[in-house]
Design a protein around this motif. Structure first.
Motif, PDB file in Angstrom:
ATOM      1  N   ALA A 250      15.028 -43.976  10.011  1.00 42.59           N
ATOM      2  CA  ALA A 250      16.245 -43.298   9.566  1.00 42.59           C
ATOM      3  C   ALA A 250      16.025 -41.792   9.538  1.00 42.59           C
ATOM      4  CB  ALA A 250      16.636 -43.801   8.176  1.00 42.59           C
ATOM      5  N   LYS A 251      17.073 -41.065   9.897  1.00 39.66           N
ATOM      6  CA  LYS A 251      16.989 -39.615   9.934  1.00 39.66           C
ATOM      7  C   LYS A 251      16.792 -39.070   8.524  1.00 39.66           C
ATOM      8  CE  LYS A 251      19.380 -35.556  11.725  1.00 39.66           C
ATOM      9  NZ  LYS A 251      20.628 -35.071  12.378  1.00 39.66           N
ATOM     10  N   LYS A 252      15.833 -38.161   8.371  1.00 45.01           N
ATOM     11  CA  LYS A 252      15.520 -37.616   7.067  1.00 45.01           C
ATOM     12  C   LYS A 252      16.632 -36.682   6.614  1.00 45.01           C
ATOM     13  CE  LYS A 252      11.883 -35.295   4.469  1.00 45.01           C
ATOM     14  NZ  LYS A 252      10.564 -34.636   4.533  1.00 45.01           N
ATOM     15  N   VAL A 253      17.125 -36.928   5.404  1.00 47.37           N
ATOM     16  CA  VAL A 253      18.192 -36.115   4.840  1.00 47.37           C
ATOM     17  C   VAL A 253      17.580 -35.059   3.945  1.00 47.37           C
ATOM     18  CG1 VAL A 253      20.343 -36.153   3.504  1.00 47.37           C
ATOM     19  CG2 VAL A 253      19.715 -38.112   4.921  1.00 47.37           C
ATOM     20  N   LYS A 254      18.052 -33.841   4.091  1.00 49.94           N
ATOM     21  CA  LYS A 254      17.494 -32.725   3.343  1.00 49.94           C
ATOM     22  C   LYS A 254      17.832 -32.850   1.858  1.00 49.94           C
ATOM     23  CE  LYS A 254      17.221 -27.685   3.488  1.00 49.94           C
ATOM     24  NZ  LYS A 254      17.759 -26.460   4.131  1.00 49.94           N
ATOM     25  N   ASN A 255      16.831 -32.549   1.002  1.00 56.48           N
ATOM     26  CA  ASN A 255      16.977 -32.529  -0.461  1.00 56.48           C
ATOM     27  C   ASN A 255      17.315 -33.897  -1.052  1.00 56.48           C
ATOM     28  OD1 ASN A 255      16.461 -29.766  -0.522  1.00 56.48           O
ATOM     29  ND2 ASN A 255      18.624 -29.246  -0.287  1.00 56.48           N
ATOM     30  N   VAL A 256      16.962 -34.989  -0.362  1.00 56.68           N
ATOM     31  CA  VAL A 256      17.198 -36.338  -0.870  1.00 56.68           C
ATOM     32  C   VAL A 256      15.868 -37.068  -0.942  1.00 56.68           C
ATOM     33  CG1 VAL A 256      18.311 -38.553  -0.459  1.00 56.68           C
ATOM     34  CG2 VAL A 256      19.545 -36.441   0.025  1.00 56.68           C
ATOM     35  N   THR A 257      15.556 -37.622  -2.092  1.00 52.20           N
ATOM     36  CA  THR A 257      14.321 -38.364  -2.294  1.00 52.20           C
ATOM     37  C   THR A 257      14.639 -39.718  -2.935  1.00 52.20           C
ATOM     38  OG1 THR A 257      13.996 -37.311  -4.463  1.00 52.20           O
ATOM     39  CG2 THR A 257      12.923 -36.281  -2.546  1.00 52.20           C
ATOM     40  N   LYS A 258      13.637 -40.612  -2.904  1.00 54.13           N
ATOM     41  CA  LYS A 258      13.780 -41.936  -3.510  1.00 54.13           C
ATOM     42  C   LYS A 258      12.737 -42.099  -4.596  1.00 54.13           C
ATOM     43  CE  LYS A 258      15.861 -44.374   0.387  1.00 54.13           C
ATOM     44  NZ  LYS A 258      15.757 -45.527   1.311  1.00 54.13           N
ATOM     45  N   ASP A 259      13.171 -42.552  -5.742  1.00 54.55           N
ATOM     46  CA  ASP A 259      12.295 -42.750  -6.882  1.00 54.55           C
ATOM     47  C   ASP A 259      12.306 -44.221  -7.275  1.00 54.55           C
ATOM     48  OD1 ASP A 259      11.962 -42.647 -10.153  1.00 54.55           O
ATOM     49  OD2 ASP A 259      10.742 -41.170  -9.092  1.00 54.55           O
ATOM     50  N   VAL A 260      11.168 -44.700  -7.798  1.00 56.35           N
ATOM     51  CA  VAL A 260      11.065 -46.117  -8.152  1.00 56.35           C
ATOM     52  C   VAL A 260      12.020 -46.466  -9.277  1.00 56.35           C
ATOM     53  CG1 VAL A 260       9.499 -47.917  -8.958  1.00 56.35           C
ATOM     54  CG2 VAL A 260       8.668 -46.149  -7.395  1.00 56.35           C
ATOM     55  N   LEU A 261      12.157 -45.579 -10.266  1.00 60.20           N
ATOM     56  CA  LEU A 261      12.998 -45.849 -11.431  1.00 60.20           C
ATOM     57  C   LEU A 261      14.443 -45.411 -11.221  1.00 60.20           C
ATOM     58  CD1 LEU A 261      10.540 -44.789 -14.279  1.00 60.20           C
ATOM     59  CD2 LEU A 261      10.981 -47.080 -13.406  1.00 60.20           C
ATOM     60  N   ASP A 262      14.612 -44.182 -10.741  1.00 58.54           N
ATOM     61  CA  ASP A 262      15.962 -43.638 -10.602  1.00 58.54           C
ATOM     62  C   ASP A 262      16.640 -44.029  -9.300  1.00 58.54           C
ATOM     63  OD1 ASP A 262      15.558 -42.427 -13.026  1.00 58.54           O
ATOM     64  OD2 ASP A 262      14.826 -40.556 -12.147  1.00 58.54           O
ATOM     65  N   GLY A 263      15.872 -44.529  -8.332  1.00 60.57           N
ATOM     66  CA  GLY A 263      16.462 -44.879  -7.043  1.00 60.57           C
ATOM     67  C   GLY A 263      16.615 -43.647  -6.157  1.00 60.57           C
ATOM     68  N   LYS A 264      17.755 -43.524  -5.539  1.00 63.14           N
ATOM     69  CA  LYS A 264      18.020 -42.416  -4.624  1.00 63.14           C
ATOM     70  C   LYS A 264      18.505 -41.211  -5.418  1.00 63.14           C
ATOM     71  CE  LYS A 264      20.487 -41.360  -0.345  1.00 63.14           C
ATOM     72  NZ  LYS A 264      21.460 -41.872   0.659  1.00 63.14           N
ATOM     73  N   THR A 265      17.768 -40.112  -5.325  1.00 63.34           N
ATOM     74  CA  THR A 265      18.116 -38.886  -6.036  1.00 63.34           C
ATOM     75  C   THR A 265      18.235 -37.748  -5.036  1.00 63.34           C
ATOM     76  OG1 THR A 265      15.774 -38.365  -6.437  1.00 63.34           O
ATOM     77  CG2 THR A 265      16.934 -39.637  -8.134  1.00 63.34           C
ATOM     78  N   GLY A 266      18.967 -36.710  -5.417  1.00 61.84           N
ATOM     79  CA  GLY A 266      19.168 -35.569  -4.524  1.00 61.84           C
ATOM     80  C   GLY A 266      19.457 -34.298  -5.300  1.00 61.84           C
ATOM     81  N   ARG A 267      19.346 -33.184  -4.621  1.00 64.88           N
ATOM     82  CA  ARG A 267      19.645 -31.882  -5.199  1.00 64.88           C
ATOM     83  C   ARG A 267      20.819 -31.282  -4.442  1.00 64.88           C
ATOM     84  NH1 ARG A 267      14.676 -28.013  -5.613  1.00 64.88           N
ATOM     85  NH2 ARG A 267      14.787 -28.279  -3.357  1.00 64.88           N
ATOM     86  N   ILE A 268      21.771 -30.732  -5.167  1.00 66.92           N
ATOM     87  CA  ILE A 268      22.935 -30.113  -4.550  1.00 66.92           C
ATOM     88  C   ILE A 268      22.957 -28.633  -4.893  1.00 66.92           C
ATOM     89  CG2 ILE A 268      24.275 -32.241  -4.561  1.00 66.92           C
ATOM     90  CD1 ILE A 268      25.727 -31.231  -7.032  1.00 66.92           C
ATOM     91  N   TYR A 269      23.594 -27.846  -4.059  1.00 67.11           N
ATOM     92  CA  TYR A 269      23.700 -26.403  -4.232  1.00 67.11           C
ATOM     93  C   TYR A 269      25.034 -26.071  -4.879  1.00 67.11           C
ATOM     94  CZ  TYR A 269      24.554 -21.519  -3.101  1.00 67.11           C
ATOM     95  OH  TYR A 269      24.869 -20.182  -3.165  1.00 67.11           O
ATOM     96  N   ILE A 270      24.997 -25.351  -6.000  1.00 69.81           N
ATOM     97  CA  ILE A 270      26.203 -24.914  -6.702  1.00 69.81           C
ATOM     98  C   ILE A 270      26.262 -23.389  -6.633  1.00 69.81           C
ATOM     99  CG2 ILE A 270      27.444 -24.885  -8.886  1.00 69.81           C
ATOM    100  CD1 ILE A 270      26.038 -27.456  -9.634  1.00 69.81           C
ATOM    101  N   PRO A 271      27.272 -22.813  -6.004  1.00 72.54           N
ATOM    102  CA  PRO A 271      27.365 -21.339  -5.917  1.00 72.54           C
ATOM    103  C   PRO A 271      27.669 -20.721  -7.276  1.00 72.54           C
ATOM    104  CG  PRO A 271      29.337 -22.380  -5.051  1.00 72.54           C
ATOM    105  CD  PRO A 271      28.379 -23.492  -5.339  1.00 72.54           C
ATOM    106  N   ASP A 272      27.510 -19.411  -7.376  1.00 73.54           N
ATOM    107  CA  ASP A 272      27.796 -18.697  -8.626  1.00 73.54           C
ATOM    108  C   ASP A 272      29.263 -18.840  -9.001  1.00 73.54           C
ATOM    109  OD1 ASP A 272      25.193 -17.953  -8.650  1.00 73.54           O
ATOM    110  OD2 ASP A 272      25.540 -15.960  -7.799  1.00 73.54           O
ATOM    111  N   GLN A 273      29.505 -19.120 -10.281  1.00 71.26           N
ATOM    112  CA  GLN A 273      30.855 -19.307 -10.784  1.00 71.26           C
ATOM    113  C   GLN A 273      31.363 -18.011 -11.428  1.00 71.26           C
ATOM    114  OE1 GLN A 273      32.324 -22.416 -10.255  1.00 71.26           O
ATOM    115  NE2 GLN A 273      30.433 -22.737  -9.096  1.00 71.26           N
TER     116      GLN A 273
END
Length: 309
Positions: A250-273
């Motif tokens: 499977a194609k590697k998705v940027k900023n997405v990881t898999k954890d045994v407990l949490d499952g699929k986790t990822g980081r998202i970018y939030i611009p300045d508010q």
């Protein structure tokens, strides 16, 4: 030729996908065919093979004149019958003066001939010729054991090919878990010489051994025969690559990881508010008022230099 019809409903499409080639095949069916001429021994051999593969086999009793497996264009009829009966394994029997009691084992990929091997049957004993307690008769359709005895299965290419062919033809469905209580038969293949293999079908008899593991005894129930290897045909390189194709990673998705407990986790970018035209940054400490005013004055001075009045 078989007419090609385009499916017009979802149910018909699902049926077509069932017959399409898959990356992992399970429960392959065997097609048994007769040649122009067959002997009584060969008819009994084909009948016993059909008996062993009764749940996953199709047998045609009509004689076929135009099947020449190892000749150019002679495999067309085999491919036609394979497509018609939806079978990926082939067993073709023929008898002649030069090649008596001849068997051809074959495999197909996408209903095209993948590889073939030709053997001669000698010293044949049918299932009916064995006398034993019928309670020991193995249940057909169960998963059999295989025992390949002899160093020729590792050193001779033709016997290597025959070993793969026998495993593919008689192993049955692919299973992940196996109950040993339901395994009651075994195929014993002994390499007598670089060209001859003695094949026996035996039942497993469990006896007391004084421990939790029972002692096993083999009771020959037939059929048994000597297979003399003659010709074999290896698959074409292009067809081999297509048949051995495996699913890519499977194609590697940027900023997405898999954890045994949490499952699929990822980081998202939030611009300045901004709140009421006031920029809110991600700085935890925040900005002091003086620093914020200095930043505004600096930006104001830059705008004046760029756009002089």
């Amino acid at each position: 030729m078989v007419a090609i019809r385009v499916p017009r409903s979802m149910r018909a499409k699902r049926e077509v996908l069932k017959h399409a080639p898959k990356l992992v095949e399970n429960g392959k069916k065997m097609l048994i065919l007769h040649g122009t001429k067959t002997s009584a021994v060969l008819n009994s051999v084909l009948a016993d093979i059909f008996h062993l593969k009764r749940d996953h086999a199709v047998k045609y009793t009509k004689k076929n004149d135009n099947i020449r497996p190892f000749e150019s264009g002679g495999e067309t009829s085999l491919e036609f019958f394979s497509l018609k009966s939806d079978c990926s394994l082939l067993v073709y029997g023929s008898h002649s003066k030069k090649k008596p009691n001849n068997l051809v084992f074959g495999r197909t990929y996408d209903h095209h001939i993948y590889d073939l091997i030709e053997v001669g049957v000698e010293n044949y004993k049918s299932i009916e010729s064995y006398a034993y307690d019928k309670k020991l008769a193995p249940k057909l359709g169960t998963k059999p054991f295989f025992a390949f005895i002899g160093e020729h299965f590792e050193s001779v290419e033709k016997l290597k090919h025959l070993k793969e062919m026998l495993l593919d033809h008689f192993k049955g469905e692919v299973v992940e878990n196996l109950n040993l209580a339901g395994v009651g038969r075994i195929f014993v293949c002994t390499a007598i010489s670089p060209t001859t293999v003695c094949m026996m079908h035996c039942a497993l008899r469990l006896k007391r051994s004084g421990t939790s593991i029972p002692r096993m005894e083999l009771v020959e129930v037939g059929p048994s025969m000597d297979l003399v290897v003659k010709r074999n045909q290896s698959p074409a390189e292009s067809l081999r690559k297509e048949a051995m194709n495996t699913p890519g990673h499977a194609k590697k998705v940027k900023n997405v990881t898999k954890d045994v407990l949490d499952g699929k986790t990822g980081r998202i970018y939030i611009p300045d508010q901004e709140v009421a035209k006031l920029a809110l940054t991600n700085d935890i400490k925040g900005l002091k008022r003086e620093r914020r005013d200095a930043k505004k004055n600096k930006e104001h001075s830059k705008k004046q230099k760029v756009n002089p009045e």
